[in-house]
Scaffold this motif. Structure first.
Motif, PDB file in Angstrom:
ATOM      1  N   ARG A  22       0.764  -1.143   0.089  1.00 32.18           N
ATOM      2  CA  ARG A  22       0.031   0.013   0.006  1.00 32.18           C
ATOM      3  C   ARG A  22       0.705   1.388   0.068  1.00 32.18           C
ATOM      4  NH1 ARG A  22      -4.986  -1.786   4.253  1.00 32.18           N
ATOM      5  NH2 ARG A  22      -5.548  -3.354   2.779  1.00 32.18           N
ATOM      6  N   GLU A  23       1.993   1.082   0.523  1.00 34.53           N
ATOM      7  CA  GLU A  23       2.833   2.340   0.524  1.00 34.53           C
ATOM      8  C   GLU A  23       3.408   2.640  -0.844  1.00 34.53           C
ATOM      9  OE1 GLU A  23       5.991   1.782   3.435  1.00 34.53           O
ATOM     10  OE2 GLU A  23       4.956   2.786   5.125  1.00 34.53           O
ATOM     11  N   ALA A  24       3.697   1.528  -1.611  1.00 32.86           N
ATOM     12  CA  ALA A  24       4.198   1.581  -2.904  1.00 32.86           C
ATOM     13  C   ALA A  24       3.028   2.150  -3.947  1.00 32.86           C
ATOM     14  CB  ALA A  24       4.488   0.188  -3.519  1.00 32.86           C
ATOM     15  N   TYR A  25       1.796   1.958  -3.516  1.00 28.89           N
ATOM     16  CA  TYR A  25       0.645   2.628  -4.535  1.00 28.89           C
ATOM     17  C   TYR A  25       0.738   4.027  -4.120  1.00 28.89           C
ATOM     18  CZ  TYR A  25      -3.880   3.665  -6.297  1.00 28.89           C
ATOM     19  OH  TYR A  25      -4.850   4.164  -6.867  1.00 28.89           O
ATOM     20  N   LEU A  26       0.932   4.303  -2.686  1.00 31.17           N
ATOM     21  CA  LEU A  26       0.823   5.854  -2.511  1.00 31.17           C
ATOM     22  C   LEU A  26       1.874   6.728  -2.935  1.00 31.17           C
ATOM     23  CD1 LEU A  26      -0.454   7.832  -0.560  1.00 31.17           C
ATOM     24  CD2 LEU A  26       1.162   7.144   1.322  1.00 31.17           C
ATOM     25  N   LYS A  27       3.079   5.993  -3.002  1.00 30.53           N
ATOM     26  CA  LYS A  27       4.229   6.640  -3.632  1.00 30.53           C
ATOM     27  C   LYS A  27       3.801   6.821  -4.964  1.00 30.53           C
ATOM     28  CE  LYS A  27       7.848   4.788  -0.566  1.00 30.53           C
ATOM     29  NZ  LYS A  27       8.890   4.044  -0.623  1.00 30.53           N
ATOM     30  N   GLN A  28       3.220   5.946  -5.884  1.00 28.91           N
ATOM     31  CA  GLN A  28       3.107   6.163  -7.206  1.00 28.91           C
ATOM     32  C   GLN A  28       2.173   6.980  -7.516  1.00 28.91           C
ATOM     33  OE1 GLN A  28       1.015   2.684  -8.894  1.00 28.91           O
ATOM     34  NE2 GLN A  28       0.195   3.961 -10.377  1.00 28.91           N
ATOM     35  N   ILE A  29       0.997   7.262  -6.779  1.00 30.96           N
ATOM     36  CA  ILE A  29       0.094   8.242  -7.189  1.00 30.96           C
ATOM     37  C   ILE A  29       0.483   9.626  -6.598  1.00 30.96           C
ATOM     38  CG2 ILE A  29      -1.760   6.831  -7.183  1.00 30.96           C
ATOM     39  CD1 ILE A  29      -2.803   7.493  -4.589  1.00 30.96           C
ATOM     40  N   MET A  30       1.542   9.661  -5.720  1.00 31.95           N
ATOM     41  CA  MET A  30       2.039  11.059  -5.200  1.00 31.95           C
ATOM     42  C   MET A  30       3.385  11.510  -6.079  1.00 31.95           C
ATOM     43  SD  MET A  30       2.423  10.512  -1.114  1.00 31.95           S
ATOM     44  CE  MET A  30       3.215  12.106  -0.853  1.00 31.95           C
ATOM     45  N   GLY A  31       3.648  10.485  -6.943  1.00 30.87           N
ATOM     46  CA  GLY A  31       4.955  10.996  -7.787  1.00 30.87           C
ATOM     47  C   GLY A  31       6.126  10.987  -6.870  1.00 30.87           C
ATOM     48  N   VAL A  32       6.281  10.069  -5.862  1.00 31.04           N
ATOM     49  CA  VAL A  32       7.331  10.084  -5.072  1.00 31.04           C
ATOM     50  C   VAL A  32       8.261   8.966  -5.688  1.00 31.04           C
ATOM     51  CG1 VAL A  32       8.371   9.661  -2.804  1.00 31.04           C
ATOM     52  CG2 VAL A  32       6.120  10.869  -3.242  1.00 31.04           C
ATOM     53  N   ASN A  33       9.686   9.159  -5.653  1.00 30.96           N
ATOM     54  CA  ASN A  33      10.478   8.082  -6.131  1.00 30.96           C
ATOM     55  C   ASN A  33      10.380   6.768  -4.966  1.00 30.96           C
ATOM     56  OD1 ASN A  33      13.335   6.519  -5.533  1.00 30.96           O
ATOM     57  ND2 ASN A  33      13.666   7.950  -7.592  1.00 30.96           N
ATOM     58  N   ALA A  34      10.250   5.594  -5.784  1.00 37.05           N
ATOM     59  CA  ALA A  34      10.033   4.513  -5.268  1.00 37.05           C
ATOM     60  C   ALA A  34      11.053   4.019  -3.872  1.00 37.05           C
ATOM     61  CB  ALA A  34      10.314   3.191  -6.123  1.00 37.05           C
ATOM     62  N   ASN A  35      12.358   4.948  -3.770  1.00 33.93           N
ATOM     63  CA  ASN A  35      13.157   4.592  -2.753  1.00 33.93           C
ATOM     64  C   ASN A  35      13.108   5.624  -1.542  1.00 33.93           C
ATOM     65  OD1 ASN A  35      14.598   2.346  -4.442  1.00 33.93           O
ATOM     66  ND2 ASN A  35      15.791   4.020  -5.671  1.00 33.93           N
ATOM     67  N   THR A  36      11.926   6.313  -1.669  1.00 33.63           N
ATOM     68  CA  THR A  36      11.852   7.304  -0.473  1.00 33.63           C
ATOM     69  C   THR A  36      11.194   6.520   0.606  1.00 33.63           C
ATOM     70  OG1 THR A  36      11.723   9.070  -2.251  1.00 33.63           O
ATOM     71  CG2 THR A  36      10.839   9.610  -0.255  1.00 33.63           C
ATOM     72  N   ASN A  37      11.488   6.933   1.642  1.00 30.27           N
ATOM     73  CA  ASN A  37      11.069   6.537   2.800  1.00 30.27           C
ATOM     74  C   ASN A  37       9.602   7.250   3.421  1.00 30.27           C
ATOM     75  OD1 ASN A  37      12.486   4.145   3.215  1.00 30.27           O
ATOM     76  ND2 ASN A  37      14.082   5.428   4.454  1.00 30.27           N
ATOM     77  N   LEU A  38       8.827   7.006   3.615  1.00 28.39           N
ATOM     78  CA  LEU A  38       7.444   7.561   3.781  1.00 28.39           C
ATOM     79  C   LEU A  38       7.214   7.473   5.496  1.00 28.39           C
ATOM     80  CD1 LEU A  38       4.904   7.631   1.036  1.00 28.39           C
ATOM     81  CD2 LEU A  38       6.498   9.264   1.662  1.00 28.39           C
ATOM     82  N   SER A  39       6.961   8.399   6.127  1.00 25.77           N
ATOM     83  CA  SER A  39       6.311   8.185   7.403  1.00 25.77           C
ATOM     84  C   SER A  39       5.116   9.201   7.496  1.00 25.77           C
ATOM     85  CB  SER A  39       7.762   8.703   8.470  1.00 25.77           C
ATOM     86  OG  SER A  39       7.034   8.852   9.913  1.00 25.77           O
ATOM     87  N   LEU A  40       4.015   8.394   7.891  1.00 26.00           N
ATOM     88  CA  LEU A  40       2.954   9.051   7.936  1.00 26.00           C
ATOM     89  C   LEU A  40       2.222   9.408   9.293  1.00 26.00           C
ATOM     90  CD1 LEU A  40       0.790   7.134   5.401  1.00 26.00           C
ATOM     91  CD2 LEU A  40       2.357   8.964   5.003  1.00 26.00           C
ATOM     92  N   GLN A  41       1.861  10.550   9.686  1.00 25.06           N
ATOM     93  CA  GLN A  41       1.324  10.959  10.869  1.00 25.06           C
ATOM     94  C   GLN A  41      -0.053  10.521  11.121  1.00 25.06           C
ATOM     95  OE1 GLN A  41       1.657  15.155  11.351  1.00 25.06           O
ATOM     96  NE2 GLN A  41       0.207  15.364  13.179  1.00 25.06           N
ATOM     97  N   TYR A  42      -0.461   9.891  12.100  1.00 32.22           N
ATOM     98  CA  TYR A  42      -1.711   9.456  12.681  1.00 32.22           C
ATOM     99  C   TYR A  42      -2.275  10.447  13.741  1.00 32.22           C
ATOM    100  CZ  TYR A  42      -5.291   6.600  14.499  1.00 32.22           C
ATOM    101  OH  TYR A  42      -6.337   5.961  14.982  1.00 32.22           O
ATOM    102  N   ASP A  43      -3.312  11.163  13.549  1.00 33.77           N
ATOM    103  CA  ASP A  43      -3.971  11.814  14.533  1.00 33.77           C
ATOM    104  C   ASP A  43      -5.589  11.496  14.818  1.00 33.77           C
ATOM    105  OD1 ASP A  43      -5.052  13.790  16.181  1.00 33.77           O
ATOM    106  OD2 ASP A  43      -4.291  15.530  15.093  1.00 33.77           O
ATOM    107  N   SER A  44      -5.585  10.420  15.693  1.00 31.51           N
ATOM    108  CA  SER A  44      -6.743   9.908  15.873  1.00 31.51           C
ATOM    109  C   SER A  44      -8.050  10.892  16.111  1.00 31.51           C
ATOM    110  CB  SER A  44      -6.730   8.852  17.096  1.00 31.51           C
ATOM    111  OG  SER A  44      -8.091   8.240  17.245  1.00 31.51           O
TER     112      SER A  44
END
Length: 441
Positions: free
Chosen positions: A217-239
């Motif tokens: 799912r992170e790979a798909y998020l990177k794809q539609i964001m236009g992010v390089n596949a080797n970039t690490n994504l850290s998402l913020q969770y605010d319940s």
């Protein structure tokens, strides 16, 4: 002074270049808004839509260039190996036939369109053409916001599932330790110990599956964001924020005019109306102002060709009247009117499609909202049940099977709650997308 300027440029240029290349980097825990903003700047589909706007602007300027003067230069050189032109026919003063073997003509011709149906159409369609491609860019941006939002929630859901599984594994490890201690103390037989081991192994398998799902799912998020596949994504969770943003007004009335697809069809209809007018007034003549200036050179000797010149020039009007075109204009007019009727049917159809999308999105949202409210209650109840059963097991009141059941119910309730929450958030995006109120900026 020049050396000082060069030194300053050498020091500041790398800083400027570095600032430009790192302007769109992703750092820290990313919020949904940051992911959307990054995608709107870097997603290939958004960039392509912007390029299409630029291409359309060039096409508009190409069409409008017909209103500007058209200037052409001409030049010819002719050698007559037999016979020769008549001097008078060659615009040479005197009108006497001479043995002229060589002739050259250098000239400039200018044309200024006063009225032309093609150029007039280009000027009338320019505004609607720009509007159409702006709407196309807006449509791409809306799609990106919707897709990024859903993918963002999918990743967060998988991460919460992993967190719940890790908590479950911690509880199972503690239960396994208690079961082993009770078995070694002779209080219970091997059954509790084996059941605890089975439950722990199953939880380990679930954790592995969830970990791999997060990568996908992170790979798909990177794809539609236009992010390089080797970039690490850290998402913020605010319940708290997501819970607050989950609710919307379910009594809102659908207004199809807010949908960009409907607006784009209206623009297409305006363009088609202009196309009908183009063929309707196709019988009007084309009128242009023309002018030319020529230098004619004639001589019997090729080496002396450009010794004498005979200039001439003129200005005037050019009128072109389409008298008969084999019914081409009539057939094109009928075709354009049929295309206009077809756009009308597209408008009717898109209204029905938008209404269906809205009803379906709202129905999904309402059902997901009910599921979210009830699963929240179930999670709180399951937590209380597990706490009581776990305490009773340690005191010897309950058997280990009751602990496994309570723990399974708690894990299922937690997973169902977060699944309902993120499904609710995704369905809210669908409702806003269907109603035409999804915020892009």
């Amino acid at each position: 002074m020049k050396k000082h300027i060069l030194i300053i440029l050498c020091l500041t240029l790398p800083v400027t270049i570095f600032a430009q290349t790192t302007a769109d980097t992703l750092k820290g825990n990313l919020t949904l808004r940051q992911c959307i903003d990054f995608a709107l700047k870097n997603q290939p589909a958004v960039k392509q839509a912007a390029i299409d706007e630029e291409i359309n602007e060039r096409d508009i300027r190409i069409g409008l260039s017909g209103w500007l003067p058209q200037v052409n230069g001409t030049g010819t050189v002719q050698h007559y190996f037999k016979g020769g032109p008549v001097a008078g026919a060659a615009n040479i003063p005197g009108g006497v036939t001479t043995d002229i073997r060589n002739l050259s003509n250098l000239g400039v011709q200018a044309t200024q369109t006063l009225y032309n149906n093609d150029v007039f159409l280009a000027s009338r369609t320019a505004r609607f053409s720009r509007q159409y491609y702006r709407q196309n860019s807006q449509l791409n941006r809306i799609d990106v916001v919707s897709e990024v939002s859903k993918a963002f929630f999918d990743v967060l859901l998988s991460q919460r599932q992993l967190s719940i599984t890790n908590e479950d594994i911690t509880r199972l490890q503690r239960s396994l330790k208690d079961a082993r201690s009770r078995y070694e103390a002779g209080v219970t037989d091997k059954i509790d110990f084996k059941q605890a081991t089975i439950a722990l192994n199953n939880a380990m398998v679930t954790r592995k599956q969830t970990t791999e799902a997060i990568k996908s799912r992170e790979a798909y998020l990177k794809q539609i964001m236009g992010v390089n596949a080797n970039t690490n994504l850290s998402l913020q969770y605010d319940s708290a924020r997501y819970v607050a943003e989950a609710t919307i007004d379910t009594n809102q009335i659908l207004d199809v005019t807010k949908r960009i697809e409907y607006q784009q069809l209206l623009t297409t209809k305006s363009l088609q109306n202009l196309n009908v007018s183009y063929y309707k007034w196709g019988f009007l003549p084309s009128l242009s102002a023309v002018g030319a200036y020529n230098l004619i050179y004639a001589n019997s000797s090729l080496s002396n060709l450009y010794d004498n010149t005979f200039p001439n020039g003129y200005v005037g009007l050019s009128l072109s009247i389409p008298i008969f075109q084999g019914t081409r204009r009539i057939q094109n007019l009928r075709k354009a009117r049929l295309q206009e009727e077809r756009v009308d049917q597209d408008i009717i159809n898109v209204k029905n499609v938008i209404n269906t999308e809205y009803v379906q999105a709202m129905a999904n949202y309402k059902s997901n909202y009910t599921a979210w409210v009830l699963t929240k209650q179930n999670m709180e109840l399951a937590q209380d049940v597990f706490n009581v059963v776990s305490l009773q097991y340690r005191e010897g009141i309950k058997v280990y099977l009751d602990v496994i059941v309570a723990q399974t119910d708690l894990r299922t309730a937690q997973l169902n709650y977060y699944n309902a929450l993120f499904q609710l958030l995704s369905s809210r995006i669908d409702v806003e997308r269907a109603s035409g109120t999804l915020a892009v900026q």
